[in-house]
Design a protein around this motif. Structure first.
Motif, PDB file in Angstrom:
ATOM      1  N   UNK A 256      65.900 100.707   4.772  1.00 37.48           N
ATOM      2  CA  UNK A 256      66.417 100.549   3.462  1.00 37.48           C
ATOM      3  C   UNK A 256      67.590  99.390   3.316  1.00 37.48           C
ATOM      4  N   UNK A 296      88.801  99.166  -2.078  1.00 36.25           N
ATOM      5  CA  UNK A 296      88.038 100.155  -2.241  1.00 36.25           C
ATOM      6  C   UNK A 296      87.584 101.303  -1.492  1.00 36.25           C
ATOM      7  N   UNK A 297      88.428 101.256  -0.168  1.00 32.67           N
ATOM      8  CA  UNK A 297      88.330 102.316   0.548  1.00 32.67           C
ATOM      9  C   UNK A 297      87.130 102.218   1.530  1.00 32.67           C
ATOM     10  N   UNK A 299      83.346 101.015   3.717  1.00 29.89           N
ATOM     11  CA  UNK A 299      82.024 101.345   3.556  1.00 29.89           C
ATOM     12  C   UNK A 299      81.101 100.907   2.560  1.00 29.89           C
ATOM     13  N   UNK A 302      77.006 100.021   2.411  1.00 29.34           N
ATOM     14  CA  UNK A 302      75.892 100.931   2.049  1.00 29.34           C
ATOM     15  C   UNK A 302      75.397 100.503   0.820  1.00 29.34           C
ATOM     16  N   UNK A 303      76.053 100.272  -0.083  1.00 31.74           N
ATOM     17  CA  UNK A 303      75.502  99.948  -1.439  1.00 31.74           C
ATOM     18  C   UNK A 303      75.440  98.704  -2.134  1.00 31.74           C
ATOM     19  N   UNK A 306      72.496  96.483  -2.783  1.00 35.31           N
ATOM     20  CA  UNK A 306      71.545  96.948  -3.587  1.00 35.31           C
ATOM     21  C   UNK A 306      71.903  96.570  -4.884  1.00 35.31           C
ATOM     22  N   UNK A 307      73.388  96.749  -5.139  1.00 36.94           N
ATOM     23  CA  UNK A 307      73.887  96.520  -6.393  1.00 36.94           C
ATOM     24  C   UNK A 307      73.876  95.233  -6.715  1.00 36.94           C
ATOM     25  N   UNK A 310      70.432  94.225  -7.650  1.00 39.22           N
ATOM     26  CA  UNK A 310      69.936  95.056  -8.944  1.00 39.22           C
ATOM     27  C   UNK A 310      70.588  93.956 -10.056  1.00 39.22           C
TER      28      UNK A 310
ATOM     29  N   UNK B 139      69.904 101.656  -5.573  1.00 42.05           N
ATOM     30  CA  UNK B 139      71.353 101.505  -5.668  1.00 42.05           C
ATOM     31  C   UNK B 139      72.097 102.599  -6.250  1.00 42.05           C
ATOM     32  N   UNK B 142      72.824 105.206  -3.516  1.00 37.20           N
ATOM     33  CA  UNK B 142      73.730 104.635  -2.443  1.00 37.20           C
ATOM     34  C   UNK B 142      75.070 104.701  -3.215  1.00 37.20           C
ATOM     35  N   UNK B 143      75.178 104.125  -4.390  1.00 37.83           N
ATOM     36  CA  UNK B 143      76.461 103.824  -5.105  1.00 37.83           C
ATOM     37  C   UNK B 143      77.098 105.238  -5.173  1.00 37.83           C
ATOM     38  N   UNK B 146      78.377 107.146  -2.072  1.00 33.07           N
ATOM     39  CA  UNK B 146      79.536 106.483  -1.716  1.00 33.07           C
ATOM     40  C   UNK B 146      80.733 106.784  -2.546  1.00 33.07           C
ATOM     41  N   UNK B 150      84.339 108.513  -1.635  1.00 25.91           N
ATOM     42  CA  UNK B 150      85.370 107.916  -1.404  1.00 25.91           C
ATOM     43  C   UNK B 150      86.810 107.922  -2.425  1.00 25.91           C
ATOM     44  N   UNK B 267      69.442 110.761   0.519  1.00 25.27           N
ATOM     45  CA  UNK B 267      68.364 109.707   0.343  1.00 25.27           C
ATOM     46  C   UNK B 267      67.188 110.659   0.345  1.00 25.27           C
TER      47      UNK B 267
END
Lengths: 329, 358
Positions: A256, A296-297, A299, A302-303, A306-307, A310, B139, B142-143, B146, B150, B267
């Motif tokens: 992933x 943003x806290x 971790x 993880x994303x 991807x972003x 994207x 995306x 996961x986003x 998260x 959070x 997922x």
């Protein structure tokens, strides 16, 4: 020099090293995709399976011991011998080649000429199967893998940077080794693809299946070879990640991590996989350091990849180095 | 003999364009509805509702939603888990924010909110296609997970980071919370499930569905014959998102009651629903039900046989389940890419000729 800046450099370097590992996984994807048009989601699970098999062989575990014990009420776990790392790696490679043959013969031979998305879903099925199979064969507990790679902080870099910045950088030896191995691997693969007979045949198959077939290239052989190569890359990636964080289920999730790398670099480009891996490795570490953790806290790793991928794709749909997509009605 | 059009005369356009043109099919459908609404609620117990019926109904809604996107419009999405989480958190915020409104409307509103989020993440589909898009939807997965983990506002600053459904009633009968009776939860989900199926079935038969299918078969050609890809794709994302949001809301509020987002909507949930759609049949509403039933029943069956009868440890059974599910996906893709729905279609064709096949 401000502290933040020095820490930033350290984060940057660590990101670079992490990026190399991402690139290593992404490489396996690119190989298969180039040769057969299959987007192999199971690459991460193959890495897990390779690492599990390696540990199993090294420790002399009895395959399916859990199953045998449950069925017959016996209590066997180990053969009682230990195989040296090098021999175990060779044996694992044999297993991966056998796996490549089985996968090609049982699955993808029957799916020739299907749409890419169907092939993709088939690899998801394969990933599930392999995950269950690996756990069943070797057990699902977390294992440590040690093939003699150096680990821990590199004292030389620590000392040199301490003399320059008054602050020693923490760079893991393993990451350095991984970088060297990945670089060597990429170099070998490029040489293989460009200058050997099999490599040329592989590129021919990637270009056009039918044309390759008509000049006498065996598609089956090439596909088995490519899957074996991907198995080899998976093994290397499995050893690196396995040494770093133990052989466990989460290892399969590196697939992933590699996906955005591929999107960024383009599915068909080996240099793209490397550059994409480095960009994402550095990007996510720096983002976490500068914005994620303070605001943003945490971790965000993880994303973020991807972003990033994207947003990038919206402007350049074929990725950095991908071939231009031409569509005809 | 009894399954054919002959002798069933249509005298109006309404008759002609009904969902089930064959009499036998139509009565079978009424019988299924009758059994589901009038008989099952009286005979089920707690185990059956929680192990089989609730997951089946809820996953069916999710599978219908995903099938619209993947099977009808051809836009592969791996973000289903994330969108279900949106539905769950939306219904949670609505339930706690407006306790005086009926939960029925909360669930529908949660679907609407999910539709909006889904459209947002569907925007890249206008530029990228195929598995580039599939990866892009990751995306969202996961986003979103998260985000819900959070940002404390989403879980009302609870200490555990979990959300749990407060008790809500419809017509004086509890449908969420600890006091819920099995039949009430079942009926509540059944209403949504049946309504979703009818809605989806009619949407896919109509203009919207034809536009989606044109886009799926070839988007450039579709654009040339006058289908607006922007509206077709985004409407598919919106409607798919609505159904997925409904199922997420029900999954949290009625089925689980308390949810930890990474665990319940990870997922794996995305893949599970995708597998249901593949095994059931891409581009078929019946297939969504068949796939959901198959993948809900399979683990229950395996568990009963392996753990209950053979006495295997549960972890072994879990591994075997992975192997079987993965193997089945591959087998289905090779042998019958159109899934269980295609088998059903073949069976119906055979039935139409029976007992004189020549």
């Amino acid at each position: 020099m401000p502290e933040q800046f020095i820490w930033g450099i350290e984060v940057f370097l660590n990101g670079l090293m992490a990026g190399v590992l991402y690139a290593l996984v992404a490489l396996g994807f690119v190989l298969i995709y180039k040769a057969s048009g299959i987007f192999n989601y199971a690459q991460g699970v193959m890495a897990l399976f390779a690492a599990l098999t390696l540990v199993g062989i090294m420790e002399g575990q009895v395959p399916f011991s859990h199953l045998i014990n449950a069925t017959f009420g016996t209590e066997i776990h180990h053969f009682g011998w230990h195989v040296p790392a090098f021999a175990a790696i060779l044996l694992t490679m044999v297993v991966m080649i056998a796996l490549a043959w089985v996968v090609n013969t049982l699955i993808f031979k029957h799916l020739v000429n299907q749409e890419p998305i169907i092939l993709f879903m088939a690899t998801i099925g394969l990933a599930y199967f392999l995950e269950g199979f690996g756990d069943m064969m070797w057990g699902s507990d977390i294992k440590t893998l040690n093939v003699g790679l150096p680990q821990g902080i590199n004292p030389v870099i620590d000392e040199v940077t301490y003399n320059i910045f008054d602050y020693g950088f923490f760079i893991d030896n393993l990451d350095i080794v991984a970088t060297v191995i990945a670089a060597a691997l990429v170099f070998t693969l490029i040489v293989f693809a460009q200058y050997t007979k099999q490599g040329r045949a592989m590129r021919a198959v990637a270009d056009d299946h039918q044309a390759a077939l008509s000049v006498g290239i065996s598609l089956n052989f090439i596909w088995v070879m490519v899957w074996s190569l991907a198995g080899f890359v998976a093994l290397v990636a499995g050893i690196m990640w396995g040494t770093k964080s133990g052989v466990q289920f989460s290892l399969s999730l590196i697939a992933l991590k590699a996906l955005p790398v591929l999107m960024l670099g383009g599915f068909t480009s080996i240099p793209g996989a490397i550059v994409g891996g480095l960009l994402i490795g550095v990007g996510e570490k720096l983002f976490e350091f500068a914005i994620g953790a303070p605001y943003l806290g945490g971790a965000t790793e993880i994303w973020f990849a991807y972003v990033l991928a994207l947003i990038f794709l919206v402007f350049r749909p074929q990725g950095l180095f991908g071939e231009k997509i031409i569509e005809r009605v | 003999m009894f399954y054919r059009e002959a002798g069933d005369f249509k005298t109006s356009y309404v008759d002609d364009s009904q969902t089930f043109p064959i009499k036998f099919d139509r009565y079978r459908y009424y019988v299924v509805l009758l059994i589901a609404f009038a008989i099952v609620p009286f005979v089920i117990n707690d185990y059956w509702v929680n192990a089989v019926f609730l997951p089946f109904l809820i996953y069916s809604i999710a599978a219908i939603g995903l099938n619209i996107l993947v099977g009808y419009c051809g836009q592969v999405s791996l973000g289903t888990g994330g969108f279900m989480a949106v539905g769950a958190y939306a219904v949670y915020k609505l339930m706690t924010g407006f306790p005086e409104v009926s939960i029925f409307f909360h669930v529908i509103a949660a679907g609407g909110i999910t539709a909006i989020v889904c459209v947002l993440f569907g925007l890249p589909s206008l530029r990228i296609k195929g598995f580039y898009l599939a990866v892009a939807t990751l995306a969202a997965q996961f986003f979103l997970v998260w985000l819900f983990n959070r940002v404390p506002w989403f879980y009302n600053y609870s200490a555990s980071g979990q959300i749990s459904a407060p008790e809500r009633e419809i017509f004086g009968v509890a449908v969420t919370g600890a006091e819920t009776l099995p039949w009430a939860a079942y009926l509540f989900c059944l209403v949504f499930c049946a309504a979703s199926a009818i809605l989806a079935r009619n949407l896919t038969r109509g203009m919207a569905g034809r536009k989606w299918m044109a886009i799926r078969d070839m988007d450039i050609a579709a654009e040339i014959i006058g289908v607006d890809p922007l509206r077709a794709k985004l409407s598919a994302f919106a409607i798919s998102g609505f159904f997925v949001g409904l199922s997420g809301a029900l999954f949290f509020a009625v089925y689980l009651g308390a949810v930890e987002v990474g665990e319940a909507f990870g997922i794996n949930k995305s893949f599970l629903v995708l597998f249901m759609v593949i095994i059931g049949g891409l581009g078929s509403i019946f297939g969504s039900f068949a796939g959901a039933a198959f993948l809900v029943l399979l683990p229950v069956l395996l568990k009963n046989v392996l753990v209950g009868t053979l006495g295997w440890p549960t972890d072994l059974a879990a591994h075997l389940e992975f192997m079987i599910v993965g193997g089945l996906i591959v087998v289905f893709l090779i042998a019958e890419p159109h899934g269980l729905a295609q088998l059903w279609r073949v069976a119906k064709e055979k039935l139409r000729l029976w007992p004189f096949p020549h």
